[in-house]
Scaffold this active site. Structure first.
Site, short mmCIF file in Angstrom:
data_model
loop_
_atom_site.label_atom_id
_atom_site.label_comp_id
_atom_site.label_asym_id
_atom_site.label_seq_id
_atom_site.Cartn_x
_atom_site.Cartn_y
_atom_site.Cartn_z
N LYS A 77 82.24 46.26 30.57
CA LYS A 77 82.75 45.80 29.27
C LYS A 77 84.24 46.10 29.12
CE LYS A 77 79.27 43.71 27.77
NZ LYS A 77 77.98 44.32 27.76
N LYS A 86 71.84 35.08 38.91
CA LYS A 86 70.72 34.83 38.01
C LYS A 86 71.15 34.00 36.80
CE LYS A 86 70.97 38.86 35.16
NZ LYS A 86 70.26 39.49 34.11
N LYS A 125 73.18 34.36 30.01
CA LYS A 125 73.84 33.86 28.80
C LYS A 125 75.31 33.53 29.06
CE LYS A 125 71.11 36.61 25.61
NZ LYS A 125 71.03 37.99 25.15
P1 ADP Z 1 71.67 37.79 29.86
O1 ADP Z 1 71.73 38.33 31.27
O2 ADP Z 1 71.45 36.32 29.79
O3 ADP Z 1 72.80 38.27 29.00
P2 ADP Z 1 70.12 39.82 28.64
O4 ADP Z 1 70.90 40.80 29.44
O5 ADP Z 1 70.29 39.76 27.15
O6 ADP Z 1 70.35 38.37 29.23
O7 ADP Z 1 68.59 40.02 28.99
C1 ADP Z 1 67.52 40.08 28.12
C2 ADP Z 1 66.28 40.26 28.95
O8 ADP Z 1 66.04 39.11 29.80
C3 ADP Z 1 66.36 41.45 29.90
O9 ADP Z 1 65.11 42.11 29.94
C4 ADP Z 1 66.66 40.84 31.25
O10 ADP Z 1 66.16 41.60 32.32
C5 ADP Z 1 65.94 39.49 31.17
N1 ADP Z 1 66.63 38.48 31.98
C6 ADP Z 1 67.87 37.98 31.74
N2 ADP Z 1 68.19 37.05 32.67
C7 ADP Z 1 67.14 36.95 33.51
C8 ADP Z 1 66.87 36.15 34.68
N3 ADP Z 1 67.72 35.23 35.11
N4 ADP Z 1 65.67 36.29 35.29
C9 ADP Z 1 64.78 37.19 34.83
N5 ADP Z 1 64.98 37.98 33.75
C10 ADP Z 1 66.13 37.87 33.09
#
Ligand code: ADP
Ligand code: TRP
Length: 332
Positions: A113, A195, A198
């Site tokens: 961050k 992966k 967001k």
């Molecule tokens: P992002 O990576 O999109 O910002 P978050 O960090 O807010 O998403 O993740 C929220 C939840 O979704 C967490 O438990 C994370 O492990 C899961 N998650 C996010 N992206 C993936 C993905 N591509 N595949 C599987 N699980 C995911």
């Protein structure tokens, strides 16, 4: 015997995508029938990176709509908003005295961050893991469904809890990350670069809020190649990802037919993507529509937020009583 306590939170910082849905939310839905579950919207955490709160209300409502439309059931799990439970902030204050500057500065997410927002390295960002520990410990949760990137925060939560217990007496059970093992699904972005997330390019991420034609367009653009050079050779990860998605949203016969084609070297990715696109649309459409209708039903949302907040608070108050007593913060 009382069921074990499960807790997890999601920040209201963006639209839910297939990675969140299959990697996290579907696990919550399953867990709510097996454990004593608390799931919450981490609005306070979002302030560390999103200080502008003009859209917060809308984002919180949308996330709740998406979670409920995905199958979270307010009669099975306690679903609430973090800032409705002020005891979390109180516990965060106490835990801050047990968290050291050095360890907070070394946290991987903090360092990320700092790189991403050098103009806003606030104390909330530094103590993000302390607030997360308070989220978990306030309900004395022991199982926390989170992805790999959150394991360090969980380790810190255990450290803070251990320090508390050591100094003031055994009050806080130690929380551990949890998943259903082999069924932990990771969804890659549609261009095969890392992966689905967001912060990625929106055209390679499928959101639960995407309209039918946008879903079709994204899937038809997904990365493929000219097919296996040798029939049955191992699949590149972007191809594997399309099969994973197909197994998640298409009828089992459809997925196995395309798998057969792959094994025989007769796969036509254009056809496969067309099929996947239609099955994805059929899968997402009802969730999207339900999420929208919940998001617009302010009366129902108010009911959910108030009911969940009350239940979460009642439990949090019990923990805070034990914490204050252990700390000798009781004077009458
Ligand atoms: P992002 O990576 O999109 O910002 P978050 O960090 O807010 O998403 O993740 C929220 C939840 O979704 C967490 O438990 C994370 O492990 C899961 N998650 C996010 N992206 C993936 C993905 N591509 N595949 C599987 N699980 C995911
Ligand atoms: N930090 C988590 C994330 O970025 C969100 C979160 C906040 C959380 N508090 C939590 C997750 C407590 C599990 C438990 O995904």
């Amino acid at each position: 015997m009382a069921k074990e306590i499960v807790l997890s939170g999601i920040r209201p910082t963006g639209f839910l995508h297939l990675g969140n849905y299959f990697g996290a939310v579907q696990n919550y839905v399953r867990m709510q029938y097996e454990y004593d579950c608390y799931f919450f919207v981490a609005d306070l955490h979002s302030l560390t990176t999103h200080p502008d709160t003009k859209s917060l209300r809308q984002n919180v409502h949308r996330l709740l709509g998406e979670l409920l439309a995905s199958g979270l059931d307010p009669d099975q799990a306690v679903i609430y908003v973090q800032s409705d439970v002020p005891e979390i902030a109180e516990l965060y204050l106490y835990l801050n005295m047990l968290a050291y500057k050095g360890e907070l500065e070394k946290t991987v997410t903090f360092k990320d961050k700092v790189r991403q927002q050098p103009q806003n390295i606030n104390a909330g960002l530094l103590t993000y893991p302390v607030l997360q520990a308070a989220d978990i410990l306030i309900h004395r949760a022991v199982k926390v469904p989170v992805g790999k990137d959150q394991e360090q925060h969980l380790e810190m939560a255990r450290n803070f809890a251990e320090r508390f217990n050591h100094r003031y007496g055994e009050v806080l059970p130690l929380p551990y990350p949890f998943n259903y093992g082999a069924s932990l699904t990771k969804i890659l972005s549609l261009d095969g670069n890392g992966k689905m997330s967001k912060s990625e390019n929106q055209m390679v991420t499928i959101y639960l809020a995407d309209e039918d034609d946008l879903i079709r367009k994204k899937i038809m653009k997904a990365k493929t190649d000219s097919g296996p050079a040798v029939p049955g050779m191992p699949k590149p990860d972007y191809i594997e990802n399309l099969f994973t998605l197909m197994q998640l949203v298409s009828p089992a016969e459809t997925a196995s037919a395309y798998l057969q084609d792959y094994e025989n070297g007769a796969i036509r990715y254009g056809d496969m993507k067309k099929q996947l696109a239609e099955d994805m649309v059929a899968y997402i459409k009802p969730i999207r529509e339900k999420a929208k209708s919940i998001e617009n039903d302010k009366e129902y949302l108010t009911y959910i937020i108030e009911k969940g907040g009350e239940k979460a608070r009642a439990n949090a108050v019990e923990t805070i009583k034990l914490v204050r007593k252990a700390m000798h913060l009781d004077y009458v």
